[in-house]
Design an enzyme around this catalytic site. Structure first.
Site, PDB file in Angstrom:
ATOM      1  N   THR A 152       0.866  -1.190   0.000  1.00 18.62           N
ATOM      2  CA  THR A 152       0.000   0.000   0.000  1.00 18.62           C
ATOM      3  C   THR A 152       0.900   1.236   0.000  1.00 18.62           C
ATOM      4  O   THR A 152       1.321   1.689  -1.051  1.00 18.62           O
ATOM      5  CB  THR A 152      -0.972  -0.005   1.192  1.00 18.62           C
ATOM      6  OG1 THR A 152      -0.254  -0.263   2.400  1.00 18.62           O
ATOM      7  CG2 THR A 152      -2.045  -1.068   1.015  1.00 18.62           C
ATOM      8  N   LYS A 178       3.813  -6.861   4.096  1.00 14.24           N
ATOM      9  CA  LYS A 178       3.603  -5.474   3.718  1.00 14.24           C
ATOM     10  C   LYS A 178       3.285  -4.700   4.981  1.00 14.24           C
ATOM     11  O   LYS A 178       2.792  -5.234   5.965  1.00 14.24           O
ATOM     12  CB  LYS A 178       2.497  -5.308   2.688  1.00 14.24           C
ATOM     13  CG  LYS A 178       1.089  -5.722   3.093  1.00 14.24           C
ATOM     14  CD  LYS A 178       0.310  -4.777   3.983  1.00 14.24           C
ATOM     15  CE  LYS A 178       0.208  -3.389   3.377  1.00 14.24           C
ATOM     16  NZ  LYS A 178      -0.594  -2.492   4.331  1.00 14.24           N
ATOM     17  N   THR A 189      -0.566  -2.503  10.858  1.00 14.46           N
ATOM     18  CA  THR A 189      -1.124  -2.571   9.498  1.00 14.46           C
ATOM     19  C   THR A 189      -0.149  -3.381   8.715  1.00 14.46           C
ATOM     20  O   THR A 189       0.777  -2.868   8.155  1.00 14.46           O
ATOM     21  CB  THR A 189      -1.256  -1.235   8.809  1.00 14.46           C
ATOM     22  OG1 THR A 189      -2.305  -0.556   9.394  1.00 14.46           O
ATOM     23  CG2 THR A 189      -1.671  -1.400   7.365  1.00 14.46           C
ATOM     24  N   ASN A 400       0.480  10.720   5.455  1.00 13.95           N
ATOM     25  CA  ASN A 400      -0.802  10.408   6.076  1.00 13.95           C
ATOM     26  C   ASN A 400      -1.824  11.526   5.908  1.00 13.95           C
ATOM     27  O   ASN A 400      -3.035  11.270   5.905  1.00 13.95           O
ATOM     28  CB  ASN A 400      -0.593  10.065   7.548  1.00 13.95           C
ATOM     29  CG  ASN A 400      -0.020   8.670   7.701  1.00 13.95           C
ATOM     30  OD1 ASN A 400      -0.728   7.687   7.590  1.00 13.95           O
ATOM     31  ND2 ASN A 400       1.286   8.588   7.914  1.00 13.95           N
ATOM     32  N   THR A 405      -6.177  11.416  -0.680  1.00 12.73           N
ATOM     33  CA  THR A 405      -6.318  12.397  -1.764  1.00 12.73           C
ATOM     34  C   THR A 405      -5.549  11.956  -2.999  1.00 12.73           C
ATOM     35  O   THR A 405      -4.803  11.011  -2.969  1.00 12.73           O
ATOM     36  CB  THR A 405      -5.804  13.773  -1.313  1.00 12.73           C
ATOM     37  OG1 THR A 405      -4.424  13.654  -0.950  1.00 12.73           O
ATOM     38  CG2 THR A 405      -6.598  14.267  -0.134  1.00 12.73           C
TER      39      THR A 405
END
Length: 405
Positions: A152, A178, A189, A400, A405
């Site tokens: 990601t 990841k 995460t 972050n 966006t």
């Protein structure tokens, strides 16, 4: 920038474990964002999962199914399918059912995994449309492509591989992971997939991944947040011509344990080295604790401190911030007069005070390095723990702030 993290090492194929990658265009068109993994029939599968109470829909399903017969693991990036309630569970089930229909297995034999933005509906149709291409791509040699497919905000793919020989038979352990942000112990995460061709009972495999994750993935922290989606899976395909490991003892088990732990450690540390905006890889060692928990409490107090992390980014040897973090860690009856603190090999605080031999130039030289060790001696007992973390940079805030966006 990734700290001390280079190209992927050679990732040895694991007999009985195939990986296929395709594009569903979840976050942007053309990006490889769906990974299908196929386990040989008779494989054992075990896993550890996030402790976040808002765990994602795929985590709920994977936890329910992992002790049954597992043939496929299905991962998507770009959408976490977390905070989505019952519709999220329905969506996760639909993707599993779609893969099951294409492969002729029961839907319960498919474990789902998702990572990405929280709170948005899972684009089921896009994922369904990418499944056949992923199946067509299945290969034992696709570890590197899969490592890229599960990324990601990572800047580099992460993987490790080990091999050893027992009774003339070569055993392989290969894994990928990841993760770059929202990294906090008890799974972050983070997605991790490790496979071996050893034959291992499910109960032994579960203990193996639990213990391996506890000493690696559960000792990471980048920003103190715990994700909704984490998991680390260990698959044993049983393709190697050796007896099944049914007990946590013996030469074969010990050799496998070492290989699994080595892979866990390498791919876990790679997550920290690629932490969002990281410019420093920081090891926090806490020794001399009365028990392991107080060592962890002190280590995390230091590793989570924004003041320490920003000082690390600035290469500022502000040792008072370290003492303050140790003092607020909540260790009962802490005798600060017994505490020594080191930056690298430099003693910066002795018996709770600035070391008489310490100079600011010494501290600045250590803090200017890309890899730094903060060592804390508590003088209370014989327990030790080690945690890995990063600094906190402008780039972390930028990444972050702009994530959606």
């Amino acid at each position: 920038m990734a700290v001390g993290l280079g190209p992927l090492p050679a990732l040895h194929p694991v007999p009985g474990f195939e990986l296929g990658i395709s594009s569903a265009g979840i976050k942007r068109p053309g990006r490889k964002d769906v990974v299908v993994m196929r386990c040989a029939e008779g494989s054992s599968v075990a896993g550890v999962f996030t402790l976040n109470a808002f765990c994602a829909a795929p985590v709920i399903l994977a936890k329910q199914r992992v002790q049954g017969t597992v043939r496929y693991l299905l991962t998507n990036t770009g959408n976490a399918n977390a905070g989505t309630g019952e519709p999220g569970l329905v969506a996760a089930r639909r993707t599993c059912e779609a893969l099951a229909q294409l492969t002729g297995v029961d839907a319960s034999a498919v474990l789902p995994y998702s990572t990405g933005v929280i709170g948005e509906p899972l684009p089921v149709e896009k994922i369904e449309g990418a499944l056949q291409a992923a199946l067509d791509d299945l290969s034992v040699d696709n570890w590197a492509a899969a490592a890229t497919g599960i990324m990601t905000t990572d800047t580099l793919p992460k993987g490790a591989s080990r091999q050893f020989t027992h009774d003339g038979v070569t055993i392989t352990v290969t894994g990928i992971s990841k993760g770059a942000g929202m990294i906090r112990p008890n799974m972050a995460t983070m997605l991790g997939y490790i496979a071996t061709d050893a034959k291992v009972s499910q109960s032994v495999l579960q203990d193996l991944i639990r213990d391996g994750a506890n000493k690696s993935f559960n000792r990471l922290t980048i920003d103190g947040d715990t994700s909704t989606n984490d998991c680390c899976m260990l698959i044993a395909t049983g393709q190697a011509d050796l007896p099944e490991i049914t007990e946590a003892k013996g030469l074969l088990f010990e050799a496998l344990k070492k290989a699994v732990f080595d892979v866990c450690m390498e791919v876990a540390q790679a997550i920290v080295r690629d932490g969002e905006g990281a410019t420093k890889f920081v090891t926090v060692e806490v020794n001399g604790g009365g028990n392991h928990q107080e060592c962890l409490d002190v280590g995390y107090a230091v590793a989570h401190s924004p003041l320490i992390k920003t000082a690390l980014f600035a290469s500022d040897p502000n040792w008072g911030r370290i003492l303050a973090a140790v003092g607020r860690a909540g260790v009962p009856d802490l005798d600060v007069s017994k505490i020594d603190v080191f930056l690298g090999g430099v003693c910066i605080a002795s018996q709770g005070c600035r070391a008489t031999t310490y100079t600011e130039e010494q501290g600045s030289a250590v803090m200017a390095e890309a890899e730094i060790t903060i060592r804390i001696e508590l003088g209370r007992g014989d327990c030790s723990e080690t945690i890995w973390t990063t600094d906190l940079s402008h780039e972390y805030v930028k990444i972050n702030a702009e994530y959606r966006t």
